[in-house]
Motif scaffolding. Structure first.
Motif, PDB file in Angstrom:
ATOM      1  N   ARG A 102       4.602   2.038   1.403  1.00  0.00           N
ATOM      2  CA  ARG A 102       5.688   1.953   0.408  1.00  0.00           C
ATOM      3  C   ARG A 102       6.677   3.093   0.579  1.00  0.00           C
ATOM      4  O   ARG A 102       7.884   2.915   0.486  1.00  0.00           O
ATOM      5  CB  ARG A 102       5.108   2.001  -1.026  1.00  0.00           C
ATOM      6  CG  ARG A 102       4.717   0.651  -1.568  1.00  0.00           C
ATOM      7  CD  ARG A 102       5.814  -0.073  -2.342  1.00  0.00           C
ATOM      8  NE  ARG A 102       7.087  -0.267  -1.688  1.00  0.00           N
ATOM      9  CZ  ARG A 102       7.526  -1.395  -1.160  1.00  0.00           C
ATOM     10  NH1 ARG A 102       6.777  -2.464  -1.138  1.00  0.00           N
ATOM     11  NH2 ARG A 102       8.728  -1.481  -0.641  1.00  0.00           N
ATOM     12  N   LYS A 103       6.135   4.299   0.850  1.00  0.00           N
ATOM     13  CA  LYS A 103       7.039   5.456   0.888  1.00  0.00           C
ATOM     14  C   LYS A 103       8.060   5.325   2.023  1.00  0.00           C
ATOM     15  O   LYS A 103       9.154   5.869   1.932  1.00  0.00           O
ATOM     16  CB  LYS A 103       6.255   6.763   0.993  1.00  0.00           C
ATOM     17  CG  LYS A 103       5.467   6.952   2.256  1.00  0.00           C
ATOM     18  CD  LYS A 103       4.719   8.268   2.248  1.00  0.00           C
ATOM     19  CE  LYS A 103       4.049   8.488   3.601  1.00  0.00           C
ATOM     20  NZ  LYS A 103       3.117   9.591   3.612  1.00  0.00           N
ATOM     21  N   GLN A 143       0.839  -1.196   0.000  1.00  0.00           N
ATOM     22  CA  GLN A 143       0.000   0.000   0.000  1.00  0.00           C
ATOM     23  C   GLN A 143       0.876   1.249   0.000  1.00  0.00           C
ATOM     24  O   GLN A 143       1.949   1.287   0.607  1.00  0.00           O
ATOM     25  CB  GLN A 143      -0.930  -0.014   1.228  1.00  0.00           C
ATOM     26  CG  GLN A 143      -1.983  -1.111   1.145  1.00  0.00           C
ATOM     27  CD  GLN A 143      -2.802  -1.228   2.417  1.00  0.00           C
ATOM     28  OE1 GLN A 143      -2.788  -0.333   3.253  1.00  0.00           O
ATOM     29  NE2 GLN A 143      -3.512  -2.344   2.562  1.00  0.00           N
ATOM     30  N   LYS A 144       0.343   2.284  -0.653  1.00  0.00           N
ATOM     31  CA  LYS A 144       1.140   3.479  -0.923  1.00  0.00           C
ATOM     32  C   LYS A 144       1.718   4.101   0.349  1.00  0.00           C
ATOM     33  O   LYS A 144       2.904   4.467   0.397  1.00  0.00           O
ATOM     34  CB  LYS A 144       0.255   4.493  -1.654  1.00  0.00           C
ATOM     35  CG  LYS A 144       1.016   5.671  -2.222  1.00  0.00           C
ATOM     36  CD  LYS A 144       0.079   6.586  -3.009  1.00  0.00           C
ATOM     37  CE  LYS A 144       0.805   7.843  -3.421  1.00  0.00           C
ATOM     38  NZ  LYS A 144      -0.106   8.794  -4.072  1.00  0.00           N
TER      39      LYS A 144
END
Length: 306
Positions: free
Chosen positions: A188-189, A184-185
């Motif tokens: 991920r970051k 999930q975004k």
């Protein structure tokens, strides 16, 4: 001699109304009426004749004596000095005035009367575990002190047919149906920054007890460094960043979820649920896999049930 006895018999029968003139029940019922008369002062504050009314205030006074001695003790001498406490249990707060020279064990009895939580099932915290044999004065309890109470009532424990771990596994199963968390975004970051240089080493396929030092070198969701300190004697989890340290009572954490990080399965991403919904998750990345179970057991309070 016979006439007064007869009068008493008639009076007894009359007071019981029609249908009870037979002499046998009269004799049989008299003890129970006497018992009722004796119970009257305690049970109903003198609604009957003058003897009951006379005894009633005394009965009430006798019942309330322990409270009275606590509530006005402070006026008599310094030996009965009161202290104002905030007792916190299960999200409930109780303002309590209590004698400074009472012991921890007596405070547990008071907490029992407030919460219904038996003393044996109470874990009472004031700067660590509250000693039962010492007085509040000896452990330097002051006005406004917060007393944390951890524990479940018998009914709560019986109602929990599945411990928190089982509920937590259901949540995990539900999450597995969705896209893996680490893709999930929002995650991920952080994960794309790679494994931190100073993260603690992991050991695959082994479950270890929590280390005596804080777990450090991990990231939080903003990519800042975070460390976890388990203050078992205070029943708290400390989440520390460069800016500040949050001190959370273990009982306030509703759930703990975790998932292996893809490509680095010897580390997990883990969330502590601090409020009623998933929006309150506090995420920590790169938790060594050998400590995951110990963290869940410690925070979710396995000791309460087994």
């Amino acid at each position: 001699g016979g006439a007064p006895g007869l009068e008493r018999g008639r009076a007894g029968a009359a007071s019981r109304g029609p249908g009870s003139s037979c002499p046998l029940p009269t004799g049989a019922e008299e003890p129970s009426m006497e018992a009722e008369a004796q119970e009257l002062p305690l049970g109903c504050g003198g609604g009957g004749g003058s003897p009951a009314a006379g005894r009633s205030p005394e009965g009430e006074e006798r019942r309330e004596l322990p409270q009275a001695s606590v509530s006005n003790g402070g006026d008599e001498d310094s030996g009965r000095e009161l202290v104002e406490l905030k007792v916190i249990w299960n999200k409930n707060k109780y303002d309590v005035k209590f004698c400074l020279d009472s012991t921890g064990a007596e405070l547990k009895q008071k907490i029992h009367s407030l919460t219904g939580l038996p003393p044996a099932m109470q874990k009472v915290m004031f700067k660590g575990l509250l000693p039962e044999e010492k007085t509040l004065r000896e452990i330097k309890v002051t006005n406004g002190a917060k007393i944390m109470v951890v524990g479940s009532t018998i009914n709560d424990v019986l109602a929990v047919n599945t411990p928190k771990e089982a509920a937590q596994q259901e949540v995990k199963a539900e999450e597995n149906k969705k896209e893996p968390l680490c893709r999930q975004k929002q995650h991920r970051k952080v994960l794309d920054k790679g494994k931190p240089d100073d993260v603690m080493p992991s050991v695959k396929g082994v479950q270890e007890r929590l280390p005596t030092v804080p777990l450090s070198g991990m990231y939080n969701k903003s990519g800042g460094k975070v460390r976890l300190t388990f203050k078992l004697e205070q029943d708290q989890l400390w989440i520390g960043t460069k800016e500040r340290t949050e001190k959370l009572p273990m009982g306030s954490i509703k759930n703990v979820v975790s998932e292996p990080i893809e490509g680095h399965e010897d580390y997990h991403m883990m969330a502590f649920q601090l409020g009623p919904t998933e929006a309150s998750y506090y995420w920590v990345y790169w938790v060594p896999t050998q400590y995951v179970d110990a963290i869940k057991d410690t925070v979710l309070g396995k000791w309460q049930y087994f």
